[in-house]
Design a protein around this motif. Structure first.
Motif, PDB file in Angstrom:
ATOM      1  N   UNK A   1      29.750  38.683 -40.775  1.00 49.22           N
ATOM      2  CA  UNK A   1      29.000  38.176 -39.648  1.00 49.22           C
ATOM      3  C   UNK A   1      28.725  39.331 -38.689  1.00 49.22           C
ATOM      4  N   UNK A   2      27.575  39.264 -38.019  1.00 47.72           N
ATOM      5  CA  UNK A   2      27.227  40.314 -37.072  1.00 47.72           C
ATOM      6  C   UNK A   2      26.976  39.698 -35.705  1.00 47.72           C
ATOM      7  N   UNK A   3      27.627  40.260 -34.698  1.00 46.78           N
ATOM      8  CA  UNK A   3      27.282  39.910 -33.331  1.00 46.78           C
ATOM      9  C   UNK A   3      26.178  40.885 -32.949  1.00 46.78           C
ATOM     10  N   UNK A   4      24.945  40.374 -32.790  1.00 51.28           N
ATOM     11  CA  UNK A   4      23.800  41.274 -32.722  1.00 51.28           C
ATOM     12  C   UNK A   4      23.998  42.424 -31.726  1.00 51.28           C
TER      13      UNK A   4
ATOM     14  N   UNK B   1      32.961  36.739 -32.913  1.00 47.81           N
ATOM     15  CA  UNK B   1      33.029  36.861 -34.366  1.00 47.81           C
ATOM     16  C   UNK B   1      33.555  35.564 -34.972  1.00 47.81           C
ATOM     17  N   UNK B   2      34.651  35.089 -34.411  1.00 46.02           N
ATOM     18  CA  UNK B   2      35.260  33.865 -34.930  1.00 46.02           C
ATOM     19  C   UNK B   2      34.286  32.690 -34.857  1.00 46.02           C
ATOM     20  N   UNK B   3      33.614  32.570 -33.717  1.00 44.27           N
ATOM     21  CA  UNK B   3      32.719  31.424 -33.526  1.00 44.27           C
ATOM     22  C   UNK B   3      31.474  31.528 -34.404  1.00 44.27           C
ATOM     23  N   UNK B   4      30.980  32.738 -34.595  1.00 51.17           N
ATOM     24  CA  UNK B   4      29.795  32.884 -35.455  1.00 51.17           C
ATOM     25  C   UNK B   4      30.123  32.627 -36.923  1.00 51.17           C
ATOM     26  N   UNK B   5      31.339  32.969 -37.341  1.00 51.52           N
ATOM     27  CA  UNK B   5      31.720  32.631 -38.725  1.00 51.52           C
ATOM     28  C   UNK B   5      31.722  31.116 -38.879  1.00 51.52           C
ATOM     29  N   UNK B   6      32.225  30.436 -37.867  1.00 52.32           N
ATOM     30  CA  UNK B   6      32.233  28.969 -37.927  1.00 52.32           C
ATOM     31  C   UNK B   6      30.809  28.444 -38.025  1.00 52.32           C
ATOM     32  N   UNK B   7      29.932  28.993 -37.181  1.00 55.43           N
ATOM     33  CA  UNK B   7      28.556  28.491 -37.151  1.00 55.43           C
ATOM     34  C   UNK B   7      27.776  28.837 -38.409  1.00 55.43           C
ATOM     35  N   UNK B   8      27.978  30.048 -38.926  1.00 53.04           N
ATOM     36  CA  UNK B   8      27.112  30.524 -40.012  1.00 53.04           C
ATOM     37  C   UNK B   8      27.666  30.256 -41.408  1.00 53.04           C
ATOM     38  N   UNK B   9      28.954  30.024 -41.520  1.00 51.32           N
ATOM     39  CA  UNK B   9      29.533  29.821 -42.849  1.00 51.32           C
ATOM     40  C   UNK B   9      30.237  28.465 -42.987  1.00 51.32           C
ATOM     41  N   UNK B  10      31.148  28.187 -42.064  1.00 48.43           N
ATOM     42  CA  UNK B  10      31.993  27.002 -42.234  1.00 48.43           C
ATOM     43  C   UNK B  10      31.214  25.711 -41.954  1.00 48.43           C
ATOM     44  N   UNK B  11      30.517  25.676 -40.803  1.00 47.83           N
ATOM     45  CA  UNK B  11      29.772  24.461 -40.456  1.00 47.83           C
ATOM     46  C   UNK B  11      28.699  24.128 -41.501  1.00 47.83           C
ATOM     47  N   UNK B  12      27.900  25.108 -41.942  1.00 51.05           N
ATOM     48  CA  UNK B  12      26.901  24.762 -42.966  1.00 51.05           C
ATOM     49  C   UNK B  12      27.517  24.259 -44.274  1.00 51.05           C
ATOM     50  N   UNK B  13      28.668  24.815 -44.666  1.00 49.21           N
ATOM     51  CA  UNK B  13      29.286  24.402 -45.929  1.00 49.21           C
ATOM     52  C   UNK B  13      29.679  22.922 -45.880  1.00 49.21           C
ATOM     53  N   UNK B  14      30.121  22.472 -44.706  1.00 52.43           N
ATOM     54  CA  UNK B  14      30.599  21.098 -44.587  1.00 52.43           C
ATOM     55  C   UNK B  14      29.594  20.191 -43.896  1.00 52.43           C
TER      56      UNK B  14
ATOM     57  N   UNK C   1      37.321  44.659 -41.648  1.00 57.38           N
ATOM     58  CA  UNK C   1      36.975  45.863 -40.911  1.00 57.38           C
ATOM     59  C   UNK C   1      35.943  45.520 -39.843  1.00 57.38           C
ATOM     60  N   UNK C   2      36.207  46.008 -38.640  1.00 62.04           N
ATOM     61  CA  UNK C   2      35.222  45.859 -37.566  1.00 62.04           C
ATOM     62  C   UNK C   2      34.476  47.168 -37.410  1.00 62.04           C
TER      63      UNK C   2
ATOM     64  N   UNK D   1      28.889  44.225 -32.791  1.00 61.87           N
ATOM     65  CA  UNK D   1      29.943  44.470 -33.764  1.00 61.87           C
ATOM     66  C   UNK D   1      29.686  43.638 -35.020  1.00 61.87           C
ATOM     67  N   UNK D   2      30.148  44.176 -36.149  1.00 62.38           N
ATOM     68  CA  UNK D   2      30.045  43.454 -37.413  1.00 62.38           C
ATOM     69  C   UNK D   2      31.438  43.383 -38.022  1.00 62.38           C
ATOM     70  N   UNK D   3      31.773  42.203 -38.537  1.00 60.26           N
ATOM     71  CA  UNK D   3      33.016  42.066 -39.291  1.00 60.26           C
ATOM     72  C   UNK D   3      32.670  42.145 -40.767  1.00 60.26           C
ATOM     73  N   UNK D   4      33.384  43.030 -41.493  1.00 60.89           N
ATOM     74  CA  UNK D   4      33.138  43.175 -42.926  1.00 60.89           C
ATOM     75  C   UNK D   4      34.438  42.905 -43.682  1.00 60.89           C
TER      76      UNK D   4
END
Lengths: 97, 349
Positions: free
Chosen positions: B118-121, B243-256, B99-100, B124-127
């Motif tokens: 993730x929130x684009x300050x 949104x897509x890029x922030x998910x990469x930065x905040x979740x995917x990149x840190x995990x790996x 949901x956006x 918009x927020x993706x939930x």
């Protein structure tokens, strides 16, 4: 009982709760959100866990969005969600009451 | 109004078949500062005394266009509409919902069982409707973590896998200790995911320090980046990449532990070109709690002074020009195209 599919029961209306249950490989995970979590959070969780235990559900992800439901409603919604998520619904009715 | 909940009537409609209701929806959404989105096919409607007072739309598993008539607010209609929508989505086979929403509505949707990813300050927020979605995805990625000073990441659609992709992956792998390669999982491209993934797997064989990952809903999917898949229709206007890029930065990149993201330069496709430009901003700028990820653009490899691109391969496939395709793709891709995707020629006999 084995949870084989994702299922829902309940609503988000006041005095009700929405229960979502899904298969999970490693154990029983319960996530509770409630309007009254500070007063009754541990109690609601206990009611839900007791109900799951009596139904023999040991592996599942259960997510509860509570809007101040009474105990009997919590138990009823959890039971219904389980009944929709299993292939063979064989509850021990006497143990549930 | 609406003191008596019994008088609220709910319905589920496929909006394409009901132009009159569609007009009502447009009007209701307009009152709430929203417009009807074309991809939304299913609507839950809520009426009071025949009048449309609430709605919620679904585009596959993405909730959109949730609105309550300003005059009908304060009656908890919204919770009923969202409950109804969650059950309808479940019946349609969509359990994992996205949901956006504007950040000022987060707390409302949090009360409906949605959790922010993730929130684009300020924008918009993706939930999503599970508390463990992105968290368990990150945990599963972390199991494949390998240590290194320079850890790279690449996301490719590979529609289909070309020598250009091979070159990009080789160059990137040479520049880092570990390279994580993701294949876009969304089945919205000409070639289905299964074939694209197999071609990548075969195509990158022999490249050292490479970890190949299946794609996910959290990466260039309909949920994180819907406009990407409309690029063939040339709808690039407000394609929203943050949104897509922030998910990469905040979740995917840190995990790996990813420190660098590699990407090929994009001479042809405007959507991908904008994605590359946005990537530098959202991955590198000082705007997130997560550490920056350096973006490295690698010049496209060429054949006959023309950069190799998958869209060119698709064009040649449509023209049945296999001689020229053979110059642009590895043998594995060529073989699959010839056996599975070649258009049967009409025999002269």
């Amino acid at each position: 009982m084995k949870i084989v599919r994702e299922a829902l029961a309940g609503t988000l209306e006041s005095s009700d709760l929405l229960v979502r249950i899904a298969p999970l490989e490693d154990g029983l995970e319960l996530v509770l959100k409630s309007e009254v979590i500070h007063q009754f959070g541990p109690h609601i969780e206990k009611v839900a866990r007791d109900c799951l235990a009596r139904l023999g559900v040991t592996q599942a992800l259960v997510v509860i969005e509570d809007k101040g439901a009474l105990d009997c409603v919590v138990a009823a919604r959890v039971q219904t969600a389980v009944s929709r998520a299993v292939d063979e619904w064989t509850p021990d009715w006497s143990a549930l009451s | 109004m609406a003191e008596d909940c019994e008088e609220l009537v709910f319905d589920t409609i496929e909006v394409a078949f009901f132009p009159r209701i569609r007009n009502e929806l447009v009007e209701l959404l307009g009152k709430c500062g929203l417009s009807i989105e074309e991809g939304v096919d299913t609507f839950v409607t809520c009426r009071f005394e025949g009048r449309l007072v609430g709605c919620a739309g679904l585009e596959a598993n993405i909730v959109k266009c949730v609105a309550i008539d300003p005059l009908a607010r304060g009656e908890c209609i919204s919770l009923k509409v969202v409950s109804e929508m969650i059950h309808v989505a479940h019946d349609l086979g969509h359990d994992h919902l996205f949901l956006y929403t504007r950040p000022n509505n987060i707390s409302f949707f949090a009360g409906c069982g949605f959790y922010p990813i993730v929130e684009v300050p300020g924008l918009v927020t993706l939930m999503e409707n599970t508390p463990i979605g992105i968290r368990s995805y990150s945990r599963s990625l972390a199991r494949l973590r390998r240590d290194g000073a320079t850890v790279g990441g690449i996301v490719i659609n590979a529609n289909p896998f070309t020598l250009g992709h091979r070159y990009l992956v080789e160059q990137a792998a040479a520049g880092c200790d570990v390279l994580h390669l993701f294949v876009v999982a969304e089945d919205a491209s000409y070639f289905p995911y299964r074939d694209r993934f197999d071609l990548v797997r075969e195509g990158v064989e022999g490249i050292p320090n490479l970890v190949l990952h299946p794609g996910s809903e959290y990466m260039i999917s309909r949920a994180t980046f819907s406009s990407y898949f409309f690029k063939e229709k040339n709808v690039v206007g407000d394609c929203f990449t943050a949104v897509d890029l922030l998910i990469f930065r905040e979740h995917i990149a840190p995990a790996l532990g990813i420190t660098h993201r590699f990407v090929g330069t994009e001479p042809f496709c405007r959507t991908t070109n904008k994605y590359n430009a946005d990537m530098k901003y959202w991955l590198q700028a000082d705007l997130s709690g997560a550490p920056p990820v350096q973006v490295v653009e690698i010049e496209r490899t060429e054949y006959g002074a023309v950069p190799i691109s998958a869209s060119e391969v698709r064009r040649l496939l449509a023209a049945d020009d296999f001689d020229r395709i053979a110059n642009l793709v590895p043998p594995t891709t060529l073989q699959l195209l010839a056996t599975k995707y070649r258009t049967p020629r009409v025999s002269a006999a």
